[in-house]
Write a protein that holds these residues in place. Structure first.
Motif, short mmCIF file in Angstrom:
data_model
loop_
_atom_site.label_atom_id
_atom_site.label_comp_id
_atom_site.label_asym_id
_atom_site.label_seq_id
_atom_site.Cartn_x
_atom_site.Cartn_y
_atom_site.Cartn_z
N SER A 262 39.79 35.94 36.77
CA SER A 262 40.48 36.59 37.90
C SER A 262 39.80 36.32 39.25
O SER A 262 39.59 37.23 40.05
N GLY A 263 39.44 35.05 39.48
CA GLY A 263 38.89 34.68 40.77
C GLY A 263 37.39 34.70 40.87
O GLY A 263 36.82 34.32 41.89
N LEU A 264 36.70 35.14 39.81
CA LEU A 264 35.24 35.14 39.80
C LEU A 264 34.73 33.70 39.87
O LEU A 264 35.29 32.79 39.25
N GLU A 265 33.66 33.48 40.63
CA GLU A 265 33.10 32.14 40.74
C GLU A 265 32.51 31.71 39.39
O GLU A 265 31.81 32.47 38.72
N VAL A 266 32.82 30.47 39.00
CA VAL A 266 32.42 29.95 37.70
C VAL A 266 31.61 28.68 37.89
O VAL A 266 32.04 27.76 38.60
#
Length: 292
Positions: A262-266
């Motif tokens: 959900s948009g978290l930096e990976v």
């Protein structure tokens, strides 16, 4: 052969070959109560952690008595941070990846190190016998979550230094689920894992290892193994979660699992699932970077 094809072909060959030697997952029962119900049903007997040792444990669960373990691999002292690691599915011996990620005979790791063994991972026969039903898989995860939480509780009683929970593949999903349900660690580093476990069972090459009866019930599988809704609704910040995915993963499909955060930096490595799990330096550096 391109790197992309090479990584995905290795994943496909690994799963195809493995699935030839054991019956499919969930072949006896697909329906189950939720992970939350399994978690509430766990009664764990865990002694005080008293020195570097392997602690064989017993848990009463909704699927009967299960036998996880906790290994304190290294205790540097209360002044050091703590890293709790969980292995991947069907990783037997359960410490194989851990020993390669943290080769303590070759390097000094300035952290207390714990390793969790999930139920059904003492012997290959135990795993194959346990994975006949989704309820066993969920019960297994619930027990691992309780072991991690009890470990954190005991470490907190001895040290105020940061605690990280990490793991690879199944262990990465476990890290995410601990964040959702407890969030008592300071940092989470899920490796080669996301929130959409149902996608791996139904739509990735891993589906070759899943019985047709389970794949014929995609709504049930999604209800039981899609953890993104719980991640989105858990009510606390995700700024302590630092995922790492492999771009060419044919099991934990990159675009699907990246979106599940959900948009978290990976963080991304140019590997597949198998080659990513063997990228010990990258996995270690990712965890230690965020523990620091």
């Amino acid at each position: 052969m391109s790197n992309v094809n090479r990584h995905r072909v290795i994943d496909t060959l690994a799963i195809t070959t493995g699935s030839m030697f054991f019956p499919g997952y969930f072949r006896e029962k697909v329906e189950s109560v939720s992970l939350e119900a399994h978690l509430e049903g766990v009664q764990l007997q865990m002694p005080p952690i008293a020195g570097e040792n392997t602690y064989e444990l017993t848990a009463q669960t909704l699927v009967g008595e299960l036998h996880p373990a906790l290994r304190l691999v290294q205790w540097k002292g209360a002044a050091y941070p703590t890293l709790i690691y969980h292995h991947g599915a069907m990783e037997i011996p359960f410490d194989y990846g851990f020993r390669n990620i943290f080769p303590l005979a070759k390097m000094d790791i300035d952290a207390n190190l714990f390793l969790v063994r999930a139920p059904y991972h003492n012997r290959r026969k135990d795993f194959l016998g346990g994975m006949v039903a989704t309820e066993n898989w969920l019960g297994m995860k619930a027990v691992s979550l309780r072991v991690i939480e009890e470990t954190i509780r005991q470490v907190r009683s001895m040290s105020d230094r940061p605690i990280l929970v990490g793991g690879t593949s199944l262990g990465g999903f476990i890290a995410n689920l601990h964040h959702i349900h407890f969030n008592s660690a300071d940092v989470y580093t899920p490796l080669l894992a996301g929130l959409a476990m149902h996608d791996a069972f139904l739509y990735s090459v891993y589906s070759k290892a899943v019985d047709a009866s389970a794949k014929a019930q995609p709504e049930t599988m999604k209800r039981l193994f899609d953890f993104q809704p719980s991640f989105d609704a858990c009510g606390h910040s995700h700024d302590n979660v630092f995922p790492l995915l492999s771009r060419h993963d044919a099991i934990i499909r990159f675009e699907v699992q990246k979106a599940s955060y959900s948009g978290l930096e990976v963080a991304v490595i140019d590997k597949g699932h198998t080659t990513g799990a063997l990228s010990y330096d990258a996995l270690r550096n990712h965890m230690l970077k965020h523990l620091a």
